[in-house]
Enzyme design. Structure first.
Site, PDB file in Angstrom:
ATOM      1  N   TRP A   1      -0.970   2.763  -0.380  1.00 11.88           N
ATOM      2  CA  TRP A   1      -1.188   4.004   0.364  1.00 11.88           C
ATOM      3  C   TRP A   1      -2.586   4.566   0.184  1.00 11.88           C
ATOM      4  O   TRP A   1      -2.983   5.502   0.892  1.00 11.88           O
ATOM      5  CB  TRP A   1      -0.146   5.049  -0.048  1.00 11.88           C
TER       6      TRP A   1
ATOM      7  N   HIS B   1       8.938   4.751  -1.563  1.00 10.39           N
ATOM      8  CA  HIS B   1       7.508   4.968  -1.324  1.00 10.39           C
ATOM      9  C   HIS B   1       7.179   6.456  -1.351  1.00 10.39           C
ATOM     10  O   HIS B   1       6.143   6.860  -1.889  1.00 10.39           O
ATOM     11  CB  HIS B   1       7.102   4.361   0.018  1.00 10.39           C
TER      12      HIS B   1
ATOM     13  N   LYS C   1      -5.301 -13.693   5.333  1.00 11.79           N
ATOM     14  CA  LYS C   1      -4.164 -14.357   5.968  1.00 11.79           C
ATOM     15  C   LYS C   1      -4.465 -15.823   6.272  1.00 11.79           C
ATOM     16  O   LYS C   1      -5.436 -16.121   6.966  1.00 11.79           O
ATOM     17  CB  LYS C   1      -3.798 -13.631   7.266  1.00 11.79           C
TER      18      LYS C   1
ATOM     19  N   ASP D   1       4.124  -4.232  -1.499  1.00 12.29           N
ATOM     20  CA  ASP D   1       4.675  -2.883  -1.363  1.00 12.29           C
ATOM     21  C   ASP D   1       5.183  -2.536   0.033  1.00 12.29           C
ATOM     22  O   ASP D   1       5.276  -1.364   0.363  1.00 12.29           O
ATOM     23  CB  ASP D   1       3.606  -1.856  -1.755  1.00 12.29           C
ATOM     24  N   CYS D   2       5.528  -3.500   0.859  1.00 11.11           N
ATOM     25  CA  CYS D   2       5.978  -3.214   2.215  1.00 11.11           C
ATOM     26  C   CYS D   2       7.457  -2.808   2.243  1.00 11.11           C
ATOM     27  O   CYS D   2       8.324  -3.618   1.902  1.00 11.11           O
ATOM     28  CB  CYS D   2       5.760  -4.441   3.115  1.00 11.11           C
TER      29      CYS D   2
END
Length: 255
Positions: A249, A202, A98, A70-71
């Site tokens: 979010w 967004h 990561k 969702d970036c």
């Protein structure tokens, strides 16, 4: 007279490229034992097929395996690849876990990161500017006089989304920015803002879910602009799922 949405759609089709193919998942690779998904987008032009695919690391979905996350800054870069007909290898990175290979190319652990001229380049502003300089056709550069239009919408959206006090002025601050943008685009509907589009996406999803809020009907040009941008082929193909936007979010809203 042509409607605002139709006029913008025609203008976008004139200035930007359509008819691109959605990146197809073609392999799973495990650099240093870490699992990521590699996808390839091949544009439907002869020039693009002769170009070596560009590598780009983006956020992976937290709700659906092997899907884009969702970036909005990652989507901005992917939109630029799509609109410039550039083939790319998209690597989905789990930002909650990561892998070491990713931290070696992005020490701060941030996405997007793209490999340009054998060098890994971070930051969507830098990446898109570099792509514009290296691949100027079709041109997507924003004229200087339009560079600041809508620039405060994202920050005021975040302020309103995180607000717990309905009287603190954050909603009005967002409305003021959207109103200024509304006044601008009713006379300037000749190009899409590939940076602003993902942020408005967004805004629509997050505020609709957490605040039960939507852009008011008193801002018809903003609503038409959003509808047109969100329906672009390249946008549909690079957008995150609503569930990912909501999940992304949640920490800021609940925190």
């Amino acid at each position: 007279m042509m409607s605002t949405a139709s006029a913008l759609s025609c203008s976008l089709k004139h200035h930007l490229a359509f008819g691109l193919r959605f990146p197809q998942n073609h392999a799973l690779c495990r650099p240093n034992g870490a699992r990521i998904t590699t996808s390839r987008s091949l544009a439907v032009t002869m020039a693009a097929t002769s170009t070596t695919p560009l590598e780009v690391c983006v956020k992976a979905s937290v709700t659906t395996p092997n899907k884009l996350g969702d970036c909005p800054f990652c989507q901005r870069v992917l939109l630029t690849f799509e609109e410039k007909h550039l083939p790319y290898d998209m690597k989905l990175v789990d930002l909650a876990n990561k892998p070491e290979w990713f931290l070696q190319i992005s020490p701060e652990g941030k996405v997007p990161v793209a490999k340009l001229d054998e060098k890994w380049v971070p930051d969507s502003d830098v990446i898109t500017q570099s792509l514009e300089e290296k691949y100027p056709d079709p041109p997507l550069v924003t004229p200087p006089e339009k560079a600041s239009v809508g620039s405060k919408i994202f920050s005021t959206f975040i302020g309103f989304l995180k607000s717990k006090d309905p009287t603190d002025g954050t909603e009005q601050a967002l409305l003021n920015e959207l109103s200024s943008f509304n006044d601008y685009i009713k006379e300037n509907i000749s190009a899409a803002d590939l940076s602003l589009g993902p942020k408005l996406y967004h805004l629509e999803i997050a505020l609709g879910h957490y605040k039960k809020w939507s852009v008011p009907d008193t801002l018809p040009y903003v609503k038409s602009y959003m509808e047109t941008i969100f329906s672009m082929d390249s946008f549909v193909k690079t957008r995150a799922s609503p569930d990912d936007v909501i999940a992304g979010w949640r920490p800021k809203v609940m925190g």
